[in-house]
Design a protein around this motif. Structure first.
Motif, PDB file in Angstrom:
ATOM      1  N   SER A 381       0.828  -1.196   0.000  1.00  0.00           N
ATOM      2  CA  SER A 381       0.000   0.000   0.000  1.00  0.00           C
ATOM      3  C   SER A 381       0.869   1.255   0.000  1.00  0.00           C
ATOM      4  CB  SER A 381      -0.928  -0.012   1.222  1.00  0.00           C
ATOM      5  OG  SER A 381      -1.706   1.155   1.272  1.00  0.00           O
ATOM      6  N   TYR A 382       1.881   1.290   0.853  1.00  0.00           N
ATOM      7  CA  TYR A 382       2.748   2.455   0.916  1.00  0.00           C
ATOM      8  C   TYR A 382       3.531   2.622  -0.390  1.00  0.00           C
ATOM      9  CZ  TYR A 382       6.021   5.904   2.649  1.00  0.00           C
ATOM     10  OH  TYR A 382       6.749   7.050   2.821  1.00  0.00           O
ATOM     11  N   LEU A 383       3.997   1.528  -0.970  1.00  0.00           N
ATOM     12  CA  LEU A 383       4.742   1.586  -2.224  1.00  0.00           C
ATOM     13  C   LEU A 383       3.871   2.156  -3.339  1.00  0.00           C
ATOM     14  CD1 LEU A 383       7.453   0.894  -3.590  1.00  0.00           C
ATOM     15  CD2 LEU A 383       6.488  -1.365  -4.128  1.00  0.00           C
ATOM     16  N   SER A 384       2.587   1.757  -3.359  1.00  0.00           N
ATOM     17  CA  SER A 384       1.674   2.307  -4.360  1.00  0.00           C
ATOM     18  C   SER A 384       1.495   3.805  -4.172  1.00  0.00           C
ATOM     19  CB  SER A 384       0.322   1.601  -4.257  1.00  0.00           C
ATOM     20  OG  SER A 384      -0.613   2.180  -5.121  1.00  0.00           O
ATOM     21  N   MET A 489      -6.331   7.608  21.079  1.00  0.00           N
ATOM     22  CA  MET A 489      -6.562   7.015  19.764  1.00  0.00           C
ATOM     23  C   MET A 489      -6.800   8.107  18.715  1.00  0.00           C
ATOM     24  SD  MET A 489      -9.772   4.772  18.439  1.00  0.00           S
ATOM     25  CE  MET A 489     -10.667   6.321  18.293  1.00  0.00           C
ATOM     26  N   THR A 490      -7.576   9.121  19.077  1.00  0.00           N
ATOM     27  CA  THR A 490      -7.877  10.206  18.140  1.00  0.00           C
ATOM     28  C   THR A 490      -6.617  10.977  17.758  1.00  0.00           C
ATOM     29  OG1 THR A 490     -10.089  10.420  19.107  1.00  0.00           O
ATOM     30  CG2 THR A 490      -9.276  12.269  17.787  1.00  0.00           C
ATOM     31  N   VAL A 491      -5.819  11.339  18.753  1.00  0.00           N
ATOM     32  CA  VAL A 491      -4.577  12.091  18.477  1.00  0.00           C
ATOM     33  C   VAL A 491      -3.635  11.250  17.618  1.00  0.00           C
ATOM     34  CG1 VAL A 491      -2.520  13.090  19.523  1.00  0.00           C
ATOM     35  CG2 VAL A 491      -4.759  13.488  20.566  1.00  0.00           C
ATOM     36  N   SER A 492      -3.494   9.974  17.933  1.00  0.00           N
ATOM     37  CA  SER A 492      -2.592   9.118  17.149  1.00  0.00           C
ATOM     38  C   SER A 492      -3.093   8.927  15.726  1.00  0.00           C
ATOM     39  CB  SER A 492      -2.421   7.759  17.838  1.00  0.00           C
ATOM     40  OG  SER A 492      -3.646   7.062  17.912  1.00  0.00           O
ATOM     41  N   THR A 493      -4.414   8.878  15.557  1.00  0.00           N
ATOM     42  CA  THR A 493      -4.975   8.748  14.207  1.00  0.00           C
ATOM     43  C   THR A 493      -4.726  10.012  13.397  1.00  0.00           C
ATOM     44  OG1 THR A 493      -6.713   7.300  15.079  1.00  0.00           O
ATOM     45  CG2 THR A 493      -7.046   8.199  12.876  1.00  0.00           C
ATOM     46  N   ILE A 494      -4.845  11.167  14.032  1.00  0.00           N
ATOM     47  CA  ILE A 494      -4.562  12.427  13.325  1.00  0.00           C
ATOM     48  C   ILE A 494      -3.086  12.486  12.919  1.00  0.00           C
ATOM     49  CG2 ILE A 494      -4.422  14.929  13.626  1.00  0.00           C
ATOM     50  CD1 ILE A 494      -6.944  14.744  15.367  1.00  0.00           C
ATOM     51  N   LEU A 495      -2.187  12.071  13.813  1.00  0.00           N
ATOM     52  CA  LEU A 495      -0.757  12.040  13.476  1.00  0.00           C
ATOM     53  C   LEU A 495      -0.474  11.068  12.342  1.00  0.00           C
ATOM     54  CD1 LEU A 495       0.867  12.146  17.031  1.00  0.00           C
ATOM     55  CD2 LEU A 495       0.813  13.975  15.318  1.00  0.00           C
ATOM     56  N   TYR A 496      -1.131   9.926  12.375  1.00  0.00           N
ATOM     57  CA  TYR A 496      -0.966   8.931  11.306  1.00  0.00           C
ATOM     58  C   TYR A 496      -1.478   9.484   9.978  1.00  0.00           C
ATOM     59  CZ  TYR A 496      -2.224   4.845   8.498  1.00  0.00           C
ATOM     60  OH  TYR A 496      -2.393   3.954   7.479  1.00  0.00           O
ATOM     61  N   THR A 497      -2.617  10.200  10.019  1.00  0.00           N
ATOM     62  CA  THR A 497      -3.161  10.816   8.803  1.00  0.00           C
ATOM     63  C   THR A 497      -2.202  11.871   8.264  1.00  0.00           C
ATOM     64  OG1 THR A 497      -5.409  10.446   9.622  1.00  0.00           O
ATOM     65  CG2 THR A 497      -5.144  12.041   7.842  1.00  0.00           C
ATOM     66  N   TRP A 498      -1.666  12.682   9.159  1.00  0.00           N
ATOM     67  CA  TRP A 498      -0.699  13.711   8.733  1.00  0.00           C
ATOM     68  C   TRP A 498       0.525  13.056   8.083  1.00  0.00           C
ATOM     69  CZ3 TRP A 498       4.339  14.296  10.421  1.00  0.00           C
ATOM     70  CH2 TRP A 498       5.001  15.431   9.971  1.00  0.00           C
ATOM     71  N   SER A 499       0.984  11.950   8.652  1.00  0.00           N
ATOM     72  CA  SER A 499       2.136  11.239   8.087  1.00  0.00           C
ATOM     73  C   SER A 499       1.833  10.743   6.681  1.00  0.00           C
ATOM     74  CB  SER A 499       2.516  10.066   8.996  1.00  0.00           C
ATOM     75  OG  SER A 499       3.571   9.322   8.440  1.00  0.00           O
ATOM     76  N   ASN A 500       0.623  10.224   6.493  1.00  0.00           N
ATOM     77  CA  ASN A 500       0.234   9.740   5.165  1.00  0.00           C
ATOM     78  C   ASN A 500       0.166  10.874   4.152  1.00  0.00           C
ATOM     79  OD1 ASN A 500       0.072   6.987   5.351  1.00  0.00           O
ATOM     80  ND2 ASN A 500      -2.108   6.917   5.835  1.00  0.00           N
ATOM     81  N   ASN A 540      -2.302   2.240  15.953  1.00  0.00           N
ATOM     82  CA  ASN A 540      -1.839   3.457  15.274  1.00  0.00           C
ATOM     83  C   ASN A 540      -0.351   3.696  15.527  1.00  0.00           C
ATOM     84  OD1 ASN A 540      -4.298   4.090  14.123  1.00  0.00           O
ATOM     85  ND2 ASN A 540      -4.927   5.414  15.805  1.00  0.00           N
ATOM     86  N   LEU A 541       0.083   3.509  16.756  1.00  0.00           N
ATOM     87  CA  LEU A 541       1.498   3.703  17.076  1.00  0.00           C
ATOM     88  C   LEU A 541       2.376   2.728  16.295  1.00  0.00           C
ATOM     89  CD1 LEU A 541       1.447   4.254  20.962  1.00  0.00           C
ATOM     90  CD2 LEU A 541       1.500   5.974  19.144  1.00  0.00           C
ATOM     91  N   VAL A 542       1.957   1.469  16.233  1.00  0.00           N
ATOM     92  CA  VAL A 542       2.740   0.470  15.508  1.00  0.00           C
ATOM     93  C   VAL A 542       2.753   0.784  14.021  1.00  0.00           C
ATOM     94  CG1 VAL A 542       2.885  -1.976  14.897  1.00  0.00           C
ATOM     95  CG2 VAL A 542       2.308  -1.315  17.234  1.00  0.00           C
ATOM     96  N   THR A 543       1.616   1.196  13.481  1.00  0.00           N
ATOM     97  CA  THR A 543       1.554   1.545  12.055  1.00  0.00           C
ATOM     98  C   THR A 543       2.445   2.745  11.755  1.00  0.00           C
ATOM     99  OG1 THR A 543      -0.721   0.744  11.952  1.00  0.00           O
ATOM    100  CG2 THR A 543       0.006   2.182  10.167  1.00  0.00           C
ATOM    101  N   GLN A 547       5.552   2.554   9.148  1.00  0.00           N
ATOM    102  CA  GLN A 547       5.756   3.401   7.977  1.00  0.00           C
ATOM    103  C   GLN A 547       7.099   4.123   8.038  1.00  0.00           C
ATOM    104  OE1 GLN A 547       2.536   6.001   7.034  1.00  0.00           O
ATOM    105  NE2 GLN A 547       1.214   4.311   6.397  1.00  0.00           N
ATOM    106  N   ALA A 548       7.544   4.471   9.229  1.00  0.00           N
ATOM    107  CA  ALA A 548       8.860   5.108   9.361  1.00  0.00           C
ATOM    108  C   ALA A 548       9.961   4.167   8.885  1.00  0.00           C
ATOM    109  CB  ALA A 548       9.094   5.516  10.810  1.00  0.00           C
ATOM    110  N   VAL A 549       9.804   2.866   9.184  1.00  0.00           N
ATOM    111  CA  VAL A 549      10.780   1.878   8.720  1.00  0.00           C
ATOM    112  C   VAL A 549      10.695   1.706   7.212  1.00  0.00           C
ATOM    113  CG1 VAL A 549      11.449  -0.543   8.850  1.00  0.00           C
ATOM    114  CG2 VAL A 549      10.811   0.682  10.932  1.00  0.00           C
ATOM    115  N   ILE A 550       9.463   1.641   6.682  1.00  0.00           N
ATOM    116  CA  ILE A 550       9.278   1.436   5.246  1.00  0.00           C
ATOM    117  C   ILE A 550       9.888   2.588   4.455  1.00  0.00           C
ATOM    118  CG2 ILE A 550       7.542   1.307   3.415  1.00  0.00           C
ATOM    119  CD1 ILE A 550       5.747  -0.229   5.350  1.00  0.00           C
ATOM    120  N   ARG A 551       9.763   3.818   4.969  1.00  0.00           N
ATOM    121  CA  ARG A 551      10.305   4.974   4.254  1.00  0.00           C
ATOM    122  C   ARG A 551      11.806   4.855   4.015  1.00  0.00           C
ATOM    123  NH1 ARG A 551       6.745   8.116   7.635  1.00  0.00           N
ATOM    124  NH2 ARG A 551       5.028   8.962   6.399  1.00  0.00           N
TER     125      ARG A 551
END
Length: 602
Positions: A381-384, A489-500, A540-543, A547-551
């Protein structure tokens, strides 16, 4: 995140919103109050229709006996007696019976307590009443109004209790058996010499006692379920708090009054017939979850019948061994969510539970193991997303070139995809494949009795919401408390969205929508079990770390070089079936648009 992935996320969000609209607990609505009363003969006319009043004990003995003979016939000896309680227990349950009526009066589950630490009762005389009626000598006799003689004994560690009423030429006998362990109680009714008709009319009215902190979630998980002799499982609507009733023509093998974590049920030795079931909730009464009623006929064979009671936890591991499809009382979702729960989540949870006693730690390890298994999908998914980001300048140039001609723009975009070897839906598919696990958790955690009463960090009970702040008022669609796990959960989801968004090609309103979803779920999940919101917070934290590793292994320059190489070799590469079908559909659409002006000219 490219356009197709954003559409995929919108589809996921739409499905989640539909779930919360139709399948999740709702805040209680103001409805006309339905008076909840203690179940007695005086206020239950439907249970006493056609029965004459009981004898007045103040009558002289001779007159009392005469009235009893007229009303009860050969059962008149049961009009007199002394009410006594009889107790029996095993390692899991403690039961009490009464010599008046010979029915189960109280059921205590010894391994459980209520949310506030009190003994947990499934049945009490104040909230539950069972009636058994027979038609004998043109009289309707309520066997539960009669006095009986008691007798107790044991055989091979099984405890027995019999309640006997002598008749002129026989006896009425109720016999209960309780094994040394377990939640099942055997029952047999013998009517020797009673000359009764061919069935017993059974009526059970039960006001379900509040046992959990969140009565709203309890109400939306309480109902009457049943299983037919033909092998069909069904039940009344769980989420409904208004009157639900149904007459069931097909004979039943079992019927259960099911709460969120506990079940009271009857399992036929043969069948139950002419069954009618009802449920209703009084939203103004915070002590009773729902009112439930079961009325049915039980066929008599040689003046005898019987069944098995189940009074116990709504635990998948126990229910599956009770009787056929009895485990369906524990609702784990519809396919494929039920398969994920049965064959993946529950076995994994049980495996960890055998070695780890801290349920918060179990949830963390579950997240890590599931994320590890799904990591290839996450990588794809990230590669796409990275490929679509590299292609964005060329895609923008195509849109600018064709302006408002969407058909031409789409065709050239698809040609670009084919040349560079990119599948536009390859980033969406991995996310869709993970959805069954996402939804499965919404069923697993609210139904998991193992989490009931188990604390973790500031949460006193992982099976209900954690109250970090109690508000002095109620916020619509949110509640009167603040759940810290939901906030995290909400704060971590927002951070994850920002990262994406750093690798996203989405712009405009679609980009803003991705930030709105975490806020929506903050309202939706505030009253859900703390275990669920904690699971998603850790996920969310693990994801985010994943993604940081995948980058580190995904380089834009290398991707651009690969895409350029693919473009050079585009002539020798065959189009995929998906691309062929998509191009054919787009050409057909373009042809239709070209034909429309011609038809107008004619």
């Amino acid at each position: 995140m490219d356009r197709n992935q954003a559409i995929g996320l919108m589809l996921m969000a739409l499905l989640l919103l539909l779930y919360f609209q139709f399948f999740s607990p709702e805040p209680p609505k103001e409805e006309p109050r339905v008076q909840t009363e203690q179940v007695t003969e005086s206020n239950s006319p439907e249970l006493n229709a056609g029965l004459p009043a009981q004898e007045d004990p103040s009558l002289p003995d001779s007159l009392f006996d005469e009235v009893s003979r007229q009303r009860l016939g050969i059962f008149a000896a049961g009009a007199r007696g002394t009410e006594e309680e009889v107790a029996v227990e095993n390692s899991q349950v403690a039961l009490t019976f009464s010599t008046l009526g010979a029915q189960v009066a109280t059921v205590e589950l010894k391994d459980f307590t209520t949310y506030d630490g009190k003994p947990l009762y499934i049945l009490t005389p104040e909230t539950s009443r069972i009636h058994q009626r027979v038609n004998a000598d043109n009289r309707v006799i309520d066997l539960t109004e009669l006095y009986y003689q008691k007798k107790t004994w044991s055989d091979n560690d099984t405890s027995y209790i019999s309640f006997t009423l002598p008749l002129p030429s026989g006896a009425v006998e109720h016999i209960y058996s309780l094994p040394p362990s377990g939640y099942q109680v055997g029952y047999e009714l013998k009517l020797n010499g009673a000359r009764v008709q061919e069935s017993v009319d059974f009526n059970w009215r039960d006001n379900l006692i509040k046992q959990e902190k969140d009565i709203t979630l309890s109400r939306t998980n309480s109902t009457i379920n049943y299983y037919t002799t033909g092998g069909d499982f069904d039940g009344l609507a769980e989420r409904s708090t208004s009157l639900e009733e149904k007459s069931i023509e097909e004979p039943l093998k079992w019927v259960s009054i099911k709460q969120r974590f506990f079940v009271a049920a009857m399992i036929a030795s043969d069948r139950f017939t002419n069954v009618e079931v009802k449920t209703q909730a009084d939203l103004a009464d915070s002590s009773i979850v729902k009112e439930a009623q079961v009325a049915m006929s039980v066929p008599l064979e040689n003046s005898a019948t019987g069944w098995t009671y189940y009074f116990g936890p709504n635990d998948y591991h126990i229910l599956k061994d009770v009787t056929e499809d009895f485990s369906k009382n524990l609702y784990l979702g519809w396919p494929p969510m039920i398969w994920v729960n049965k064959f993946v989540i529950i076995p994994l949870f049980d495996l960890l539970n055998n070695f780890i006693g801290n349920y918060g730690l179990i949830i963390i390890i579950m997240v890590l193991m599931i994320k590890l298994v799904l990591s290839p999908l996450s990588y794809k998914s990230y590669l796409s997303m990275a490929k679509m980001k590299v292609l964005k300048p060329e895609m923008d140039a195509i849109k600018e070139k064709h302006g408002d001609d969407m058909s031409a723009s789409q065709q050239e975009t698809m040609k670009l995809y084919q040349q560079v070897g990119v599948n536009p839906v390859s980033g969406c598919v991995p996310m869709l494949l993970q959805m069954p696990i996402l939804f499965a958790m919404f069923y697993f955690f609210p139904q998991s009795i193992e989490l009931r009463g188990k604390p973790f960090l500031w949460a006193e009970d992982l099976s209900t919401y954690d109250t970090f702040i109690q508000l002095p008022f109620t916020i619509p669609f949110y509640g009167s408390h603040v759940s810290l796990f939901v906030l995290l959960m909400t704060v971590s989801t927002i951070l994850y969205t920002w990262s994406n968004q750093q690798v996203s090609t989405v712009q405009g309103p679609m980009k803003a929508f991705t930030y709105m979803m975490p806020l929506i779920f903050m309202f939706v999940l505030n009253s859900y079990p703390a275990a669920l919101s904690f699971y998603y917070f850790v996920s969310n934290l693990v994801t985010f770390g994943q993604q940081a590793v995948i980058r580190k292994f995904v380089d834009d320059d290398k991707i651009r070089a690969i895409l350029e190489e693919n473009k050079k070799n585009a002539g020798s590469r065959k189009k995929s079936k998906f691309q062929q079908r998509l191009e054919a559909a787009m050409k057909a659409q373009q042809q239709q648009q070209q034909e429309k002006p011609k038809k107008k000219k004619k």
